[in-house]
Design a protein around this motif. Structure first.
Motif, PDB file in Angstrom:
ATOM      1  N   SER A  47       0.732  -1.433   0.340  1.00 19.47           N
ATOM      2  CA  SER A  47       0.359  -0.386  -0.142  1.00 19.47           C
ATOM      3  C   SER A  47       0.952   1.766  -0.569  1.00 19.47           C
ATOM      4  CB  SER A  47      -0.911   0.344   1.319  1.00 19.47           C
ATOM      5  OG  SER A  47      -1.385   1.588   1.636  1.00 19.47           O
ATOM      6  N   TRP A  52      -1.923   3.306  -1.686  1.00 16.52           N
ATOM      7  CA  TRP A  52      -3.117   2.857  -1.753  1.00 16.52           C
ATOM      8  C   TRP A  52      -4.057   3.653  -0.508  1.00 16.52           C
ATOM      9  CZ3 TRP A  52      -2.565  -3.023  -1.675  1.00 16.52           C
ATOM     10  CH2 TRP A  52      -2.886  -3.208  -3.172  1.00 16.52           C
ATOM     11  N   TRP A  53      -3.432   4.159   0.476  1.00 23.78           N
ATOM     12  CA  TRP A  53      -4.229   5.076   1.724  1.00 23.78           C
ATOM     13  C   TRP A  53      -2.272   5.586   2.458  1.00 23.78           C
ATOM     14  CZ3 TRP A  53      -4.977  -0.537   1.670  1.00 23.78           C
ATOM     15  CH2 TRP A  53      -4.519  -1.624   2.317  1.00 23.78           C
ATOM     16  N   ARG A 121      -5.193   5.955  -3.973  1.00 19.86           N
ATOM     17  CA  ARG A 121      -5.314   5.123  -4.694  1.00 19.86           C
ATOM     18  C   ARG A 121      -5.937   3.786  -4.539  1.00 19.86           C
ATOM     19  NH1 ARG A 121       0.442   5.298  -7.373  1.00 19.86           N
ATOM     20  NH2 ARG A 121       0.034   8.194  -8.237  1.00 19.86           N
ATOM     21  N   MET A 122      -7.092   3.731  -3.033  1.00 19.42           N
ATOM     22  CA  MET A 122      -7.661   2.338  -3.610  1.00 19.42           C
ATOM     23  C   MET A 122      -9.416   2.818  -3.528  1.00 19.42           C
ATOM     24  SD  MET A 122      -7.146  -1.402  -0.673  1.00 19.42           S
ATOM     25  CE  MET A 122      -6.366  -2.355  -1.851  1.00 19.42           C
ATOM     26  N   GLN A 126     -12.584  -1.512  -3.064  1.00 18.82           N
ATOM     27  CA  GLN A 126     -11.888  -2.645  -3.674  1.00 18.82           C
ATOM     28  C   GLN A 126     -10.799  -2.858  -2.417  1.00 18.82           C
ATOM     29  OE1 GLN A 126      -9.568   0.407  -5.841  1.00 18.82           O
ATOM     30  NE2 GLN A 126      -9.633  -0.917  -7.355  1.00 18.82           N
TER      31      GLN A 126
END
Length: 155
Positions: A47, A52-53, A121-122, A126
């Motif tokens: 991630s 992602w976060w 980006r997640m 998802q």
């Protein structure tokens, strides 16, 4: 330290229920919980690279893994779900779907508003599907590796 108080609460509060789990539950599911925590740590590393976060004010800024989440609610909720549902796969799966839905949608929204972490980006769907995949992996690990070892030790 001042900005981390939420992270300390997130880490410590779930552990207040551990006594109610019982020693047998802790010993029975500990190998799978450790496995699961390692899987989440690897996902956290991924991630960080894939953005992602982002965790705000982590307890250990140099680690990709959010220690407060992984070793707080994630660990304890896993123990509780295994204790209450193991050997009933469909109940285990439905319980995880419910818990993962709460995590991915309303709780993530609350965490973002409290500035604990932010999805980048997640998306939440998802995150939800990733959480379910980890839950199924955990169940398979417990069923296929840990339970046979336990039966062999008893027999």
């Amino acid at each position: 330290m001042r900005g981390n108080w939420k992270m300390y609460l997130l880490l410590v509060l779930p552990w207040l229920t551990v006594e109610k789990l019982g020693k047998n539950t802790l010993l029975r599911f500990l190998p799978t919980i450790i496995f699961s925590d390692l899987v989440i740590a690897l996902i956290s590393e991924l991630s960080q690279k894939l953005k992602w976060w982002k965790v705000r004010n982590p307890l250990f800024p140099n680690l990709a893994t959010d220690v407060s989440f992984v070793f707080g609610p994630f660990t304890i909720i896993n123990f509780w779900i295994f204790k209450l549902t193991f050997n009933k796969f469909w109940l285990y799966l439905l319980t995880n779907i419910f818990a993962d839905y709460l995590f991915a949608f309303p709780l993530t929204t609350i965490a973002e508003k409290l500035r604990i972490y932010k999805m980048i980006r997640m998306n939440r769907k998802q995150l939800f599907l990733l959480s379910i995949a980890v839950a199924v992996l955990n169940y398979l690990y417990q069923s296929l590796f840990i339970e046979p070892l336990r039966r062999n030790q008893k027999g």
